[in-house]
Scaffold this motif. Structure first.
Motif, PDB file in Angstrom:
ATOM      1  N   ILE A 146       0.798  -1.152  -0.002  1.00 41.06           N
ATOM      2  CA  ILE A 146       0.095  -0.129   0.006  1.00 41.06           C
ATOM      3  C   ILE A 146       0.912   1.179   0.121  1.00 41.06           C
ATOM      4  N   ASP A 147       0.754   2.105  -1.078  1.00 43.02           N
ATOM      5  CA  ASP A 147       1.612   3.293  -1.035  1.00 43.02           C
ATOM      6  C   ASP A 147       3.065   3.042  -1.119  1.00 43.02           C
ATOM      7  N   GLY A 148       3.486   1.783  -1.692  1.00 42.72           N
ATOM      8  CA  GLY A 148       4.968   1.608  -1.825  1.00 42.72           C
ATOM      9  C   GLY A 148       5.508   0.820  -0.221  1.00 42.72           C
ATOM     10  N   VAL A 149       4.571   0.442   0.490  1.00 44.65           N
ATOM     11  CA  VAL A 149       4.865  -0.006   1.791  1.00 44.65           C
ATOM     12  C   VAL A 149       4.205  -1.465   1.784  1.00 44.65           C
ATOM     13  N   MET A 150       5.160  -2.474   1.873  1.00 43.81           N
ATOM     14  CA  MET A 150       4.782  -3.969   2.226  1.00 43.81           C
ATOM     15  C   MET A 150       4.419  -4.203   3.479  1.00 43.81           C
ATOM     16  N   TYR A 151       3.325  -4.625   3.621  1.00 43.01           N
ATOM     17  CA  TYR A 151       2.697  -5.215   5.021  1.00 43.01           C
ATOM     18  C   TYR A 151       2.518  -6.922   4.850  1.00 43.01           C
ATOM     19  N   THR A 152       3.136  -7.346   6.086  1.00 43.79           N
ATOM     20  CA  THR A 152       2.943  -8.755   6.008  1.00 43.79           C
ATOM     21  C   THR A 152       3.095  -9.372   7.447  1.00 43.79           C
ATOM     22  N   HIS A 153       2.507 -10.345   7.688  1.00 44.16           N
ATOM     23  CA  HIS A 153       2.695 -10.761   9.130  1.00 44.16           C
ATOM     24  C   HIS A 153       4.102 -10.908   9.614  1.00 44.16           C
ATOM     25  N   PHE A 154       4.680 -11.551   8.987  1.00 40.88           N
ATOM     26  CA  PHE A 154       6.429 -11.632   8.908  1.00 40.88           C
ATOM     27  C   PHE A 154       6.777 -11.717   7.529  1.00 40.88           C
ATOM     28  N   ASN A 155       8.260 -11.381   7.549  1.00 40.82           N
ATOM     29  CA  ASN A 155       8.690 -11.528   6.182  1.00 40.82           C
ATOM     30  C   ASN A 155       9.512 -13.135   6.073  1.00 40.82           C
ATOM     31  N   ASP A 188      11.482  -3.048  16.479  1.00 43.07           N
ATOM     32  CA  ASP A 188      12.873  -2.681  15.756  1.00 43.07           C
ATOM     33  C   ASP A 188      12.547  -1.943  14.692  1.00 43.07           C
ATOM     34  N   VAL A 189      13.221  -0.630  14.531  1.00 47.29           N
ATOM     35  CA  VAL A 189      13.094  -0.008  13.375  1.00 47.29           C
ATOM     36  C   VAL A 189      14.217   0.390  12.597  1.00 47.29           C
ATOM     37  N   ALA A 190      14.561   0.439  11.384  1.00 47.70           N
ATOM     38  CA  ALA A 190      15.506   0.565  10.594  1.00 47.70           C
ATOM     39  C   ALA A 190      15.363   1.223   9.314  1.00 47.70           C
ATOM     40  N   THR A 191      16.325   2.061   8.926  1.00 53.67           N
ATOM     41  CA  THR A 191      15.943   2.815   7.692  1.00 53.67           C
ATOM     42  C   THR A 191      17.312   2.870   6.753  1.00 53.67           C
ATOM     43  N   ARG A 192      17.260   3.211   5.615  1.00 50.72           N
ATOM     44  CA  ARG A 192      18.373   3.270   4.826  1.00 50.72           C
ATOM     45  C   ARG A 192      18.001   4.299   3.787  1.00 50.72           C
ATOM     46  N   PHE A 193      18.978   4.953   3.315  1.00 54.79           N
ATOM     47  CA  PHE A 193      18.718   5.936   2.103  1.00 54.79           C
ATOM     48  C   PHE A 193      19.192   5.534   0.822  1.00 54.79           C
ATOM     49  N   LEU A 194      18.527   5.504  -0.118  1.00 51.03           N
ATOM     50  CA  LEU A 194      18.737   5.013  -1.581  1.00 51.03           C
ATOM     51  C   LEU A 194      19.751   6.143  -2.378  1.00 51.03           C
ATOM     52  N   PRO A 195      20.352   5.581  -3.382  1.00 49.97           N
ATOM     53  CA  PRO A 195      21.209   6.704  -4.281  1.00 49.97           C
ATOM     54  C   PRO A 195      20.372   7.720  -4.837  1.00 49.97           C
ATOM     55  N   CYS A 196      19.014   7.384  -5.136  1.00 51.47           N
ATOM     56  CA  CYS A 196      18.189   8.518  -5.769  1.00 51.47           C
ATOM     57  C   CYS A 196      17.532   9.367  -4.840  1.00 51.47           C
ATOM     58  N   ARG A 198      15.719   8.494  -1.934  1.00 51.27           N
ATOM     59  CA  ARG A 198      14.600   7.884  -1.431  1.00 51.27           C
ATOM     60  C   ARG A 198      14.991   7.208  -0.291  1.00 51.27           C
ATOM     61  N   GLN A 199      14.086   7.225   0.767  1.00 53.32           N
ATOM     62  CA  GLN A 199      14.374   6.563   2.009  1.00 53.32           C
ATOM     63  C   GLN A 199      13.384   5.250   2.211  1.00 53.32           C
ATOM     64  N   GLN A 200      13.891   4.202   2.650  1.00 53.38           N
ATOM     65  CA  GLN A 200      13.442   3.102   3.026  1.00 53.38           C
ATOM     66  C   GLN A 200      13.244   2.591   4.280  1.00 53.38           C
ATOM     67  N   TRP A 201      12.145   2.269   4.678  1.00 55.12           N
ATOM     68  CA  TRP A 201      12.077   1.863   6.359  1.00 55.12           C
ATOM     69  C   TRP A 201      11.711   0.352   6.631  1.00 55.12           C
ATOM     70  N   GLY A 202      12.346  -0.331   7.576  1.00 52.02           N
ATOM     71  CA  GLY A 202      11.716  -1.693   7.943  1.00 52.02           C
ATOM     72  C   GLY A 202      11.286  -1.528   9.279  1.00 52.02           C
ATOM     73  N   VAL A 203      10.029  -1.913   9.595  1.00 55.08           N
ATOM     74  CA  VAL A 203       9.533  -1.869  11.076  1.00 55.08           C
ATOM     75  C   VAL A 203       9.051  -3.264  11.472  1.00 55.08           C
ATOM     76  N   ILE A 204       9.341  -3.747  12.516  1.00 54.90           N
ATOM     77  CA  ILE A 204       8.839  -5.016  13.430  1.00 54.90           C
ATOM     78  C   ILE A 204       8.444  -4.745  14.479  1.00 54.90           C
ATOM     79  N   PHE A 494       7.859   7.096   4.366  1.00 56.99           N
ATOM     80  CA  PHE A 494       7.266   7.728   5.465  1.00 56.99           C
ATOM     81  C   PHE A 494       8.061   8.327   6.701  1.00 56.99           C
ATOM     82  N   ASP A 495       7.196   9.061   7.486  1.00 54.18           N
ATOM     83  CA  ASP A 495       7.715   9.409   8.850  1.00 54.18           C
ATOM     84  C   ASP A 495       6.923   8.601   9.996  1.00 54.18           C
TER      85      ASP A 495
END
Length: 510
Positions: A146-155, A188-196, A198-204, A494-495
């Motif tokens: 949804i809006d570029g964020v992947m939701y799933t019970h676990f990866n 557990d929250v992590a983030t990283r910046f892409l060369p373009c 954009r920012q990606q987030w991982g939230v558990i 997202f923020d």
């Protein structure tokens, strides 16, 4: 840009307070996110846990109670929104209708597994029994973006289908897109910046040992976790030491809670087996050296992060209370002629403990030497003579001294003992993980200790925090309860705004 509200695992079941869901419902009405995602395991379904092992038959009465508890939980969550919309409708105003998505978790999947194991249950139970009609329901293990964020019970691991191990940062690297998932009872929250740019987030956001394991008390007894009570004193150690050094501490049990949870059997190369939850923390050794003195260090890892070959230090021996005549003889001698003291050492935290016994040469001394030698071996004793009095000292440091005190139990010396006398946490005795396998639902004990650590059957473990509505956040250990608001969601960026359950309680509890 849109605003998402993420609701982690609820695991609603009979006998557990659900009032906090009404606070979440009030928060939803106040903030009115565009998207609400419940990540799965909204229902706990403990009545079906037996199907994981195929041992028990269907119990309709318990199943109905599970469904009723889930319906009550859902009603508490959605009632504020429905009341708000009824008011808006009566006044001719626009109603609040967010996109509501629920990704099924492994606890809901117990229904399908039960039917697969016993086809005669088909028609007596189904996923339709769950009160999810107001939600867009996503099948178990199927992600939804949804809006570029992947939701799933676990990866899931693409090779095994089991949850990926590792922290959010590692999973973010492997998944390659912003994701939000549950399943683990932590934050557990992590983030990283892409060369373009954009920012990606991982939230558990979603811990513990079974009740038969034995924990070391402050008076050097190994007792089952199931028998531990609030106020008991245990042997703990510093959660995070200075550099590589941690000192032993006296821990106080603050909270104890028994419950059922999915567990794993962790087998070590020594033959030791632990039954723990996937979110249970172990103190593990890192680095190729054999000891801390040689340059290795320790770090906390969850069961889900460990693999075959992970090094687990064994800090202390295990023992039972000895009730033989020889043990009673030694206890009397140590109480009458023994001493327990700690020698300060600058290179370690605190001191080095020593246990000694003084006696003139003769039959009594010979008998003491004979008994100690049979217990420890001659290499574990030093024998000095001072002005006609022999002094027997136990070699091997705090580890051996603690075993002697705990197994022989001289009352006078035990009253002098406190865990701080054990000095610093270090050992050259290492074990390795041999295998980790799921064993289904087991009774666990969640135990909260003020020092956050404990010694279980000689090995260092983190306490198993009991989830409590008054818990204020994720500082210290990582167990956490609350919801997460994702502001300005667009193309996976997202923020995040982390909202603890304690905040919701203070704001909405009536």
């Amino acid at each position: 840009m849109t605003k998402h509200l993420f609701i982690p695992d609820v695991q609603a079941k009979e006998g557990v307070s659900l009032e906090h869901l009404s606070w979440v419902g009030e928060y939803i009405v106040d903030k009115q996110p565009d998207v609400i995602v419940q990540i799965g395991d909204f229902a706990d379904m403990p009545s079906l846990s037996s199907y994981d092992k195929g041992k028990l038959s269907f119990e309709g009465r318990r199943y109905k109670k599970d469904i009723d508890a889930t319906k009550e939980a859902m009603s508490l969550l959605l009632s504020p929104m429905k009341e708000y919309n009824a008011k808006m409708r009566s006044q001719g105003h626009k109603m609040y209708r967010p996109k509501m998505v629920l990704t099924l978790g492994n606890h809901e999947d117990r229904i399908d597994r039960a039917i697969d194991n016993q086809p005669e249950l088909d028609g007596l139970m189904s996923m339709d029994d769950l009160p999810y009609s107001d939600w867009e329901v996503v099948p178990y293990l199927k992600p939804v973006t949804i809006d570029g964020v992947m939701y799933t019970h676990f990866n899931p691991n693409p090779m095994t289908g089991k949850p990926r191990g590792g922290r959010a940062a590692l999973q973010l690297e492997k998944v390659g897109t912003s994701f939000v998932c549950g399943h683990q009872q932590l934050l557990d929250v992590a983030t990283r910046f892409l060369p373009c740019g954009r920012q990606q987030w991982g939230v558990i956001a979603g811990a513990c040992l079974t009740s038969d394991h034995k924990v070391l008390t402050a008076d050097l007894r190994y007792v089952t976790l199931g028998s531990v009570e609030v106020g008991d004193k245990i042997v703990s150690f510093e959660e995070f030491g200075k550099g590589r050094k941690r000192g032993y501490k006296t821990g106080t049990v603050l909270n104890v809670k028994k419950e059922m949870s999915d567990c794993f059997e962790v087998s070590l190369e020594s033959g030791k087996v632990f039954k723990v939850t996937g979110d249970h923390y172990w103190l593990t050794r890192v680095g190729g050296q054999k000891s801390v003195a040689e340059g290795s260090s320790y770090m906390w890892r969850m069961t889900s992060e460990m693999r075959a070959g992970t090094v687990i230090p064994k800090l202390l021996d295990e023992w039972e209370t000895l009730d033989s005549n020889d043990a009673g003889y030694l206890a009397g001698m140590y109480d009458g002629e023994g001493s327990l003291y700690a020698r300060p050492v600058d290179s370690v935290n605190g001191s080095v403990m020593q246990l000694s016994l003084s006696q003139k040469p003769g039959r009594v001394l010979d008998k003491c030497i004979s008994i100690l030698s049979s217990m420890l071996g001659m290499d574990s004793l030093t024998h000095t003579n001072n002005k006609g009095v022999s002094d027997l000292r136990i070699k091997g440091g705090a580890r051996v001294c603690a075993k002697m005190l705990g197994s022989v139990r001289p009352i006078r010396l035990l009253n002098k003992f406190r865990p701080e006398l054990l000095g610093s946490v270090h050992t050259n005795t290492n074990d390795k993980v041999k295998s980790i396998k799921p064993i289904g639902q087991q009774e666990i004990v969640r135990i909260e200790v003020d020092e956050k650590t404990m010694i279980v059957e000689g090995y260092p473990h983190h306490n198993c925090y009991t989830h409590d509505e008054s818990y204020k956040g994720h500082v210290g250990n990582k167990h956490w309860r609350g919801v997460i608001m994702l502001h300005d969601v667009k193309d996976g960026s997202f923020d995040p705004c982390i909202v603890s359950l304690d905040y919701l309680k203070r704001k909405y509890k009536k």
